[in-house]
Design a protein around this motif. Structure first.
Motif, mmCIF file in Angstrom:
data_model
loop_
_atom_site.group_PDB
_atom_site.id
_atom_site.type_symbol
_atom_site.label_atom_id
_atom_site.label_comp_id
_atom_site.label_asym_id
_atom_site.label_seq_id
_atom_site.Cartn_x
_atom_site.Cartn_y
_atom_site.Cartn_z
ATOM 1 N N GLU A 1 -12.962 4.325 -5.522
ATOM 2 C CA GLU A 1 -11.783 4.607 -5.881
ATOM 3 C C GLU A 1 -10.952 5.489 -5.012
ATOM 4 N N GLU A 2 -12.066 6.525 -4.658
ATOM 5 C CA GLU A 2 -11.255 7.278 -2.940
ATOM 6 C C GLU A 2 -11.125 6.974 -2.118
ATOM 7 N N HIS A 3 -12.086 5.789 -1.579
ATOM 8 C CA HIS A 3 -11.415 5.170 -1.037
ATOM 9 C C HIS A 3 -10.035 4.239 -1.508
ATOM 10 N N ALA A 4 -9.795 2.917 -1.888
ATOM 11 C CA ALA A 4 -8.531 2.833 -2.448
ATOM 12 C C ALA A 4 -7.283 3.265 -2.278
ATOM 13 N N ASN A 5 -7.795 5.047 -3.101
ATOM 14 C CA ASN A 5 -6.163 6.026 -3.062
ATOM 15 C C ASN A 5 -5.878 6.366 -1.700
ATOM 16 N N GLY A 6 -6.752 6.773 -1.302
ATOM 17 C CA GLY A 6 -6.249 7.130 0.437
ATOM 18 C C GLY A 6 -5.915 6.239 1.010
ATOM 19 N N LEU A 7 -6.501 4.357 0.819
ATOM 20 C CA LEU A 7 -5.417 3.330 1.700
ATOM 21 C C LEU A 7 -4.733 3.384 1.216
ATOM 22 N N GLU A 8 -4.324 3.242 0.363
ATOM 23 C CA GLU A 8 -3.076 2.651 -0.168
ATOM 24 C C GLU A 8 -2.155 4.265 -0.393
ATOM 25 N N ARG A 9 -1.906 5.223 -0.254
ATOM 26 C CA ARG A 9 -1.418 6.070 -0.372
ATOM 27 C C ARG A 9 -1.664 6.795 1.081
ATOM 28 N N ILE A 10 -2.407 6.651 1.749
ATOM 29 C CA ILE A 10 -2.605 7.939 2.964
ATOM 30 C C ILE A 10 -2.800 6.542 4.448
ATOM 31 N N ARG A 11 -3.704 5.791 4.121
ATOM 32 C CA ARG A 11 -3.253 4.804 5.011
ATOM 33 C C ARG A 11 -2.636 4.355 5.829
ATOM 34 N N PHE A 12 -1.810 3.574 4.635
ATOM 35 C CA PHE A 12 -0.557 2.812 4.305
ATOM 36 C C PHE A 12 0.454 3.220 4.187
ATOM 37 N N ALA A 13 0.422 4.687 3.595
ATOM 38 C CA ALA A 13 1.613 5.194 3.076
ATOM 39 C C ALA A 13 2.662 4.883 4.319
ATOM 40 N N PRO A 14 4.633 5.174 4.052
ATOM 41 C CA PRO A 14 5.515 4.159 4.752
ATOM 42 C C PRO A 14 5.466 4.487 5.958
ATOM 43 N N GLU A 15 5.405 6.130 6.045
ATOM 44 C CA GLU A 15 5.621 6.702 7.697
ATOM 45 C C GLU A 15 4.113 5.961 8.502
ATOM 46 N N ASN A 16 2.833 5.328 7.685
ATOM 47 C CA ASN A 16 2.035 5.468 8.387
ATOM 48 C C ASN A 16 1.774 3.737 9.323
ATOM 49 N N LEU A 17 2.677 2.666 8.373
ATOM 50 C CA LEU A 17 3.173 1.473 8.662
ATOM 51 C C LEU A 17 3.960 1.253 9.725
ATOM 52 N N GLN A 18 4.416 2.555 10.056
ATOM 53 C CA GLN A 18 5.817 2.292 10.972
ATOM 54 C C GLN A 18 4.647 2.538 12.055
ATOM 55 N N LEU A 19 3.547 2.782 12.330
ATOM 56 C CA LEU A 19 3.001 3.634 13.588
ATOM 57 C C LEU A 19 2.233 1.433 14.184
ATOM 58 N N LEU A 20 1.872 1.036 13.131
ATOM 59 C CA LEU A 20 1.266 -0.126 13.985
ATOM 60 C C LEU A 20 1.531 -0.908 14.308
ATOM 61 N N ASP A 21 1.011 -2.339 15.726
ATOM 62 C CA ASP A 21 1.865 -2.519 15.616
ATOM 63 C C ASP A 21 2.644 -4.594 14.818
ATOM 64 N N ALA A 22 3.323 -4.566 15.279
ATOM 65 C CA ALA A 22 4.806 -5.134 14.054
ATOM 66 C C ALA A 22 3.363 -6.744 13.669
ATOM 67 N N LYS A 23 2.306 -7.475 14.581
ATOM 68 C CA LYS A 23 1.837 -8.317 13.779
ATOM 69 C C LYS A 23 1.030 -7.467 12.541
ATOM 70 N N MET A 24 0.145 -6.542 12.729
ATOM 71 C CA MET A 24 -0.236 -5.890 11.470
ATOM 72 C C MET A 24 0.190 -5.442 10.786
ATOM 73 N N ARG A 25 1.249 -4.847 10.697
ATOM 74 C CA ARG A 25 2.225 -3.971 9.692
ATOM 75 C C ARG A 25 2.222 -5.219 9.050
ATOM 76 N N GLU A 26 3.235 -6.759 9.090
ATOM 77 C CA GLU A 26 3.416 -8.001 8.546
ATOM 78 C C GLU A 26 2.156 -8.298 7.714
ATOM 79 N N GLU A 27 1.271 -7.855 8.382
ATOM 80 C CA GLU A 27 0.050 -8.517 7.569
ATOM 81 C C GLU A 27 -0.467 -7.907 6.471
ATOM 82 N N ILE A 28 -0.578 -6.105 6.620
ATOM 83 C CA ILE A 28 -0.795 -5.544 6.006
ATOM 84 C C ILE A 28 0.371 -5.253 4.391
ATOM 85 N N LYS A 29 1.597 -5.424 4.932
ATOM 86 C CA LYS A 29 2.491 -5.713 4.250
ATOM 87 C C LYS A 29 2.456 -6.266 2.759
#
Length: 247
Positions: A141-169
């Motif tokens: 649960e800690e990993h899952a919440n951290g992943l969605e709400r921190i690692r993949f927060a909108p501001e952090n998604l913007q830091l990924l390269d375009a290919k990886m960002r699209e895959e995650i989205k």
């Protein structure tokens, strides 16, 4: 104690017979909770070797993640009896070396899948309320919440390269669905099985297999490590069984 009068023994009294102690876990009866576990490490290493021989890097990643997160922690190693600790500490760095070769872009997904699969094995034998199930659900649960709400927060998604960002989205809706089931929908082992399978599927989408050369290097290292570990354990135990060394 029976009541004896001369040659007369009262057989109506109940004789109390001690029952054997119930193991901490039916799934892992030789498990020792607070120390590094030789049988657990042997099982995980063997599974890593088998997975890599089959060309399955993701299963190898899962086995290593579970081993390092639950069995070979610094706290458990520090509390492990000296002979076992020497063996486990010797291999911890080598296991981490294989993990680095198989490094994936989103290790949290692998860690969740690994934890849930192991939780499922305990749950089938010991029930969902068993401490080892609950520990792994809590970490997941800690990993899952951290992943969605921190690692993949909108501001952090913007830091990924375009290919990886699209895959995650593309997989975010699947990650969200799995997280909701993990947090709110597990009431039976079958529910846990569904969530474990779902996270494993998502992880395989995001964390691709390494190139063949890297996979082969990891395979050779895991095979050698597994063989050496078995021999070192035999030497450390002096030909005795694991349980006899616990007495």
């Amino acid at each position: 104690m029976s009541n004896q009068r001369g040659n007369y023994i009262d057989l109506t009294e109940t004789v109390s017979l001690s029952e054997p102690a119930r193991p901490y876990s039916q799934y892992a009866p030789d498990m020792h909770v607070s120390v590094g576990c030789i049988p657990c490490t042997r099982a995980h290493l063997s599974a890593v070797s088998a997975a890599l021989k089959a060309g399955d890097a993701e299963t190898a990643r899962e086995e290593i993640a579970a081993l390092l997160e639950y069995d070979l922690t610094p706290e458990k190693l520090a509390a492990t009896p000296e002979k076992d600790r020497e063996v486990l500490a010797k291999y911890a760095a080598s296991i981490s070396s294989i993990q680095k070769k198989l490094a994936e872009p989103v290790p949290e997904l692998t860690a969740i899948a690994a934890s849930l699969k192991e939780a499922l094995r305990f749950a089938r034998a010991d029930g969902l309320e068993h401490p080892e199930v609950q520990i792994r659900l809590e970490r997941s649960e800690e990993h899952a919440n951290g992943l969605e709400r921190i690692r993949f927060a909108p501001e952090n998604l913007q830091l990924l390269d375009a290919k990886m960002r699209e895959e995650i989205k593309q997989v975010l809706p699947e990650i969200r669905e799995a997280r909701h089931k993990l947090l709110n929908g597990i009431v039976t082992p079958d529910d846990l099985e569904w969530v474990a399978a779902r996270y494993a599927q998502i992880s395989r989408k995001v964390n691709e297999e390494p190139d063949p050369e890297t996979l082969e290097l990891a395979r050779k290292e895991a095979t050698e490590l597994n063989s050496r570990f078995r021999m070192d354990v035999l030497k450390a135990w002096g030909g005795q069984s694991y349980e006899s060394t616990r007495q």
